[in-house]
Each structure stands twice: as structure tokens, then as C-alpha cells.
Design an enzyme around this catalytic site. Structure first.
Site, PDB file in Angstrom:
ATOM      1  N   CYS A 123       0.817  -1.227   0.000  1.00  0.00           N
ATOM      2  CA  CYS A 123       0.000   0.000   0.000  1.00  0.00           C
ATOM      3  C   CYS A 123       0.850   1.276   0.000  1.00  0.00           C
ATOM      4  CB  CYS A 123      -0.962  -0.002   1.177  1.00  0.00           C
ATOM      5  SG  CYS A 123      -1.971  -1.478   1.224  1.00  0.00           S
ATOM      6  N   HIS A 256      -3.135   7.127   2.137  1.00  0.00           N
ATOM      7  CA  HIS A 256      -3.598   5.813   1.703  1.00  0.00           C
ATOM      8  C   HIS A 256      -4.996   5.588   2.275  1.00  0.00           C
ATOM      9  CE1 HIS A 256      -4.052   1.671   0.928  1.00  0.00           C
ATOM     10  NE2 HIS A 256      -3.792   1.251   2.160  1.00  0.00           N
ATOM     11  N   ASN A 286     -10.218  -0.171   0.097  1.00  0.00           N
ATOM     12  CA  ASN A 286      -8.754  -0.103   0.112  1.00  0.00           C
ATOM     13  C   ASN A 286      -8.240  -0.729  -1.185  1.00  0.00           C
ATOM     14  OD1 ASN A 286      -6.019  -0.501   0.523  1.00  0.00           O
ATOM     15  ND2 ASN A 286      -6.241  -1.251   2.627  1.00  0.00           N
TER      16      ASN A 286
HETATM   17  O1  UT7 Z   1      -3.759  -1.240   3.511  1.00  0.00           O
HETATM   18  C1  UT7 Z   1      -2.716  -1.448   4.390  1.00  0.00           C
HETATM   19  C2  UT7 Z   1      -2.994  -0.878   5.678  1.00  0.00           C
HETATM   20  N1  UT7 Z   1      -4.134  -1.546   6.266  1.00  0.00           N
HETATM   21  C3  UT7 Z   1      -4.738  -0.959   7.253  1.00  0.00           C
HETATM   22  O2  UT7 Z   1      -4.400   0.157   7.574  1.00  0.00           O
HETATM   23  C4  UT7 Z   1      -5.809  -1.705   8.006  1.00  0.00           C
HETATM   24  C5  UT7 Z   1      -5.645  -1.414   9.461  1.00  0.00           C
HETATM   25  N2  UT7 Z   1      -6.616  -2.054  10.314  1.00  0.00           N
HETATM   26  C6  UT7 Z   1      -7.914  -1.714  10.325  1.00  0.00           C
HETATM   27  O3  UT7 Z   1      -8.339  -0.883   9.566  1.00  0.00           O
HETATM   28  C7  UT7 Z   1      -8.804  -2.323  11.381  1.00  0.00           C
HETATM   29  O4  UT7 Z   1      -7.991  -2.996  12.320  1.00  0.00           O
HETATM   30  C8  UT7 Z   1      -9.866  -3.289  10.803  1.00  0.00           C
HETATM   31  C9  UT7 Z   1     -10.902  -2.492  10.034  1.00  0.00           C
HETATM   32  C10 UT7 Z   1      -9.197  -4.302   9.894  1.00  0.00           C
HETATM   33  C11 UT7 Z   1     -10.567  -4.019  11.956  1.00  0.00           C
HETATM   34  O5  UT7 Z   1     -11.148  -3.076  12.830  1.00  0.00           O
HETATM   35  P1  UT7 Z   1     -10.940  -3.207  14.409  1.00  0.00           P
HETATM   36  O6  UT7 Z   1     -11.692  -2.130  15.021  1.00  0.00           O
HETATM   37  O7  UT7 Z   1      -9.457  -3.246  14.639  1.00  0.00           O
HETATM   38  O8  UT7 Z   1     -11.662  -4.568  14.731  1.00  0.00           O
HETATM   39  P2  UT7 Z   1     -11.074  -5.911  15.362  1.00  0.00           P
HETATM   40  O9  UT7 Z   1     -10.210  -6.604  14.348  1.00  0.00           O
HETATM   41  O10 UT7 Z   1     -10.484  -5.607  16.689  1.00  0.00           O
HETATM   42  O11 UT7 Z   1     -12.412  -6.726  15.535  1.00  0.00           O
HETATM   43  C12 UT7 Z   1     -13.440  -6.289  16.440  1.00  0.00           C
HETATM   44  C13 UT7 Z   1     -14.575  -7.265  16.378  1.00  0.00           C
HETATM   45  C14 UT7 Z   1     -14.134  -8.720  16.561  1.00  0.00           C
HETATM   46  O12 UT7 Z   1     -15.134  -9.388  17.311  1.00  0.00           O
HETATM   47  P3  UT7 Z   1     -14.907  -9.704  18.875  1.00  0.00           P
HETATM   48  O13 UT7 Z   1     -13.655 -10.536  18.925  1.00  0.00           O
HETATM   49  O14 UT7 Z   1     -14.757  -8.362  19.513  1.00  0.00           O
HETATM   50  O15 UT7 Z   1     -16.146 -10.449  19.233  1.00  0.00           O
HETATM   51  C15 UT7 Z   1     -14.134  -9.257  15.160  1.00  0.00           C
HETATM   52  O16 UT7 Z   1     -14.361 -10.635  15.095  1.00  0.00           O
HETATM   53  O17 UT7 Z   1     -15.208  -7.202  15.090  1.00  0.00           O
HETATM   54  C16 UT7 Z   1     -15.310  -8.520  14.546  1.00  0.00           C
HETATM   55  N3  UT7 Z   1     -15.216  -8.410  13.098  1.00  0.00           N
HETATM   56  C17 UT7 Z   1     -16.308  -8.291  12.310  1.00  0.00           C
HETATM   57  N4  UT7 Z   1     -17.613  -8.259  12.574  1.00  0.00           N
HETATM   58  C18 UT7 Z   1     -18.457  -8.109  11.529  1.00  0.00           C
HETATM   59  C19 UT7 Z   1     -14.113  -8.388  12.333  1.00  0.00           C
HETATM   60  N5  UT7 Z   1     -14.450  -8.251  11.037  1.00  0.00           N
HETATM   61  C20 UT7 Z   1     -15.798  -8.185  10.991  1.00  0.00           C
HETATM   62  C21 UT7 Z   1     -16.736  -8.044   9.938  1.00  0.00           C
HETATM   63  N6  UT7 Z   1     -18.043  -7.997  10.264  1.00  0.00           N
HETATM   64  N7  UT7 Z   1     -16.361  -7.920   8.646  1.00  0.00           N
END
Ligand code: UT7
Length: 329
Positions: A123, A256, A286
Site C-alpha cells: 500500500c 492511503h 482499500n
Molecule cells: O492497507 C494497508 C494498511 N491496512 C490498514 O491500515 C488496516 C488497518 N486495520 C484496520 O483498519 C482495522 O484494524 C480493521 C478495520 C481491519 C478491523 O477493525 P478493528 O476495530 O481493529 O476490529 P477488530 O479486528 O479488533 O475486531 C473487532 C470485532 C471482533 O469481534 P470480537 O472478537 O470483539 O467479538 C471481530 O471478530 O469485530 C469482529 N469483526 C467483524 N464483525 C463483523 C471483524 N471483522 C468483521 C466483519 N463484520 N467484517
């Protein structure tokens, strides 16, 4: 003896291309539900800001998208493809293992002879490619470069993994970068930290005619998020210092487009209002190396970015890599 005249590089045209197939969150949620993968429009919008993305048709490659974006950038720069003396494509989803997507773009544009190569910095790829092209122009190795970011990330998504498959889309963006007596590009900085290879990778490879390992994207989202918000402020300050400018000089931040929350955090740290940030993540998702040139072209064509504006372009992603380019448009 006359001193060597200073030579800079300047963007003279932008272009982009999105494949026509557009999937809203609702479309994707329904498609995933049919295979037992549960997600929701609400989760995707609240956690990322994404509302839709574009996916390329199965027979469309990164170099197809790149060539179309390049044609549009060439038209905007009023430049014939035959005048281009350098082609760099930033991509992590090239058409083939080799040769490069850049060579395929060259062929699709109907030109030969100039150097053409790919840059792999995920990215951060477009920012890397732009900084390389700027260096080559400054040293006289090139005078008119095509710098392109192009991706078909839909090909490497694991549609059983809801934590990644809702995030990415396909597309391409391009700029024509030309030698100029005036800057143009004011300063750039590129970084990598290979200790974090595992937090965002597509680890599979091809050996002996078979795919070894997982050929689909995997990401520790929270780990990437945490690193991203730190380095994006640091690298912006690094290039501002190099250029002798301050955060108040930035007319537009073009980061980005991974997550609206990362962009909000970076803007806050740089004391920029969100109306100074170009946002396309809601419409494009993205698109990895394509996201910055897609956002730039969108902002130019919508009239947000105007000639003379000072732009901060910032990339961050797998590697772990990050970088920024400050420029007068
Ligand atoms: O392009 C290169 C750079 N990439 C980035 O910059 C991405 C950076 N990371 C992010 O943008 C975020 O970390 C994400 C959008 C990928 C994830 O967001 P988050 O707020 O960090 O969520 P998390 O991974 O901590 O997940 C929170 C909850 C989890 O459930 P529990 O364990 O709290 O019960 C996940 O299982 O959200 C759940 N979850 C979802 N729920 C519904 C994860 N993905 C989904 C989904 N739909 N698609």
C-alpha cells in the site's frame, strides 16, 4: 563554469480507472451470507468508513486497469505516450510472476524502448514509485515518467475471512511526472521495517508448478492499525522538515485509503480539519497501491485540488512499509 541548473519534477496530469462492477456493502453482505460468512453494512461503515468497492471482471488484469489510467493521465497532461521515457507500476497483484506489469502497460500503450519496471511496496507502493521517479528525473535519467498504482486485490482475498474480505477493492491511478525548473515535488521519505512481515502478507508462492502456502491475503488488522497511526504522523513531519514547511502549509492531505479512522487520527495529529483530507475510501475501499493516485485524480477532477495547492501524499502497508511525498501541484 555555469552551475548545473536545478532540475525538479512536477505532476502535469492525473488519471484513474475503476472497473465497472461496483459492490455496495449490502451486495457484499448478501454474497457472503450465501456462503455462511456473517458481516453487516453497519460494522463495515463504523469500523472502516467503506460503503462500496469495485471488483474487476475475471479476465481483467492490473495492467489493463493501469493502461487505462495511464491513457487518462497522458490526455490530462497533453502528452503522447511516445514521449514517455520511464514507466513505473506500483502493484502487489501483477498479471504474471514475470515480466512486470509495467512492461505490459508499455506494450498496451504501443510504445517501446523506455525503462519499465514494477515496485513492490504494497500500500506504500505509489509513494515509493513517485519518489523513485522524482530521483530519476532529478538526476537526468528520465524527463517524462508515467507513475502508476494498479491492483486487483479481489483476486487474493479470502472470502471466508470477514476480517479482510470486506476491506479491499480493485482499481488504478496514474500521474505523468515531468522535469521542471520549479518544484513540483518538494521532499519525500521512504521507510520499511521487515520485522513486521507477518502482520500483513500473502505468504503463498509458486514452486515446481504448484502453489505452496496460503496464496490469500492475511492481516492482523489491529496490529497494522496501531503501527499505521504512529508512522503516518512521523513521516509527514519528516518531509515537512525536509522541505522547510509546516503542517499549516498543507492544503490537502491525500493518505492511503485504508480506514477513515486512521485518516481522522492522522489529520488530528497534523492539526488538519477533515475538510482538508481527500477521502475516497467510502467509494473505493482499500485499493492498496492504487488508492493514493485514485484519490488524487478524483480530487483533481472534482475541483477540490487546484494548481498550486500543496499536497501531502502518505502511504502505509505491508512490509511493513511507509512513506510520504510533499509536493506543489
Ligand atoms: O492497507 C494497508 C494498511 N491496512 C490498514 O491500515 C488496516 C488497518 N486495520 C484496520 O483498519 C482495522 O484494524 C480493521 C478495520 C481491519 C478491523 O477493525 P478493528 O476495530 O481493529 O476490529 P477488530 O479486528 O479488533 O475486531 C473487532 C470485532 C471482533 O469481534 P470480537 O472478537 O470483539 O467479538 C471481530 O471478530 O469485530 C469482529 N469483526 C467483524 N464483525 C463483523 C471483524 N471483522 C468483521 C466483519 N463484520 N467484517
Amino acid at each position: 563554469m555555469n552551475p548545473t541548473p536545478l532540475r525538479y519534477s512536477r505532476i502535469t496530469g492525473t488519471g484513474s480507472f475503476l472497473p465497472p462492477k461496483r459492490l455496495t456493502n449490502e451486495d457484499l453482505v448478501a454474497q457472503l451470507a450465501a456462503t455462511g460468512v456473517e458481516t453487516s453494512d453497519q460494522w463495515i461503515v463504523e469500523r472502516t468508513g467503506i460503503r462500496a468497492r469495485h471488483f474487476a471482471a475475471p479476465d481483467v488484469t492490473s495492467s489493463d486497469l493501469a493502461a487505462e489510467a495511464a491513457r487518462r493521465a497522458l490526455a490530462a497532461a497533453n502528452c503522447d505516450a511516445a514521449q514517455i521515457d520511464l514507466i513505473i507500476v506500483a502493484t502487489s497483484t501483477p498479471d504474471m510472476v514475470f515480466p512486470s506489469a509495467a512492461c505490459m502497460v508499455q506494450e498496451k500503450l504501443g510504445v517501446q524502448g523506455c525503462p519499465a519496471f514494477d515496485v513492490q511496496a504494497v500500500c506504500s507502493g505509489f509513494v515509493y514509485a513517485l519518489a523513485i521517479a522524482d530521483s530519476m528525473i532529478k538526476t537526468g535519467a528520465a524527463s517524462k515518467a508515467l507513475v502508476i498504482g494498479a491492483e486487483v486485490f479481489s483476486r487474493i482475498l479470502d472470502f471466508k475471512d470477514r476480517t479482510t474480505c470486506v476491506l479491499f477493492g480493485d482499481g488504478a491511478g496514474a500521474v505523468v511526472l515531468e522535469a521542471s525548473k520549479e518544484p513540483g515535488i518538494l521532499a519525500s521519505a521512504l521507510h520499511a521495517d521487515g520485522r513486521h512481515v507477518d502482520i500483513l502478507c500473502t505468504p503463498g508462492t509458486v514452486a515446481g508448478g504448484v502453489v505452496l502456502g496460503n496464496p490469500l491475503l492475511q492481516m492482523d488488522g489491529p496490529a497494522v492499525f496501531k503501527l499505521a497511526v504512529g508512522v503516518l504522523e512521523d513521516v509527514a513531519r519528516e518531509v515537512l522538515a525536509k522541505a522547510g514547511r509546516s503542517d499549516a502549509d498543507i492544503d490537502w492531505l491525500i493518505p492511503h485509503q485504508a480506514n477513515i479512522r486512521i485518516m481522522q487520527s492522522t489529520a488530528k495529529k497534523l492539526k488538519l480539519a477533515m475538510d482538508k483530507v481527500v477521502v475516497t475510501v467510502d467509494r473505493h475501499g482499500n485499493t492498496s497501491a492504487a488508492s493514493i493516485p485514485l484519490a488524487l485524480d478524483d480530487a483533481v477532477r472534482s475541483g477540490q485540488v487546484k494548481p498550486g495547492d500543496t499536497l501531502m501524499l502518505e502511504g502505509v502497508g505491508g512490509g511493513f512499509t511507509w512513506g510520504a511525498v510533499l509536493l506543489d501541484f
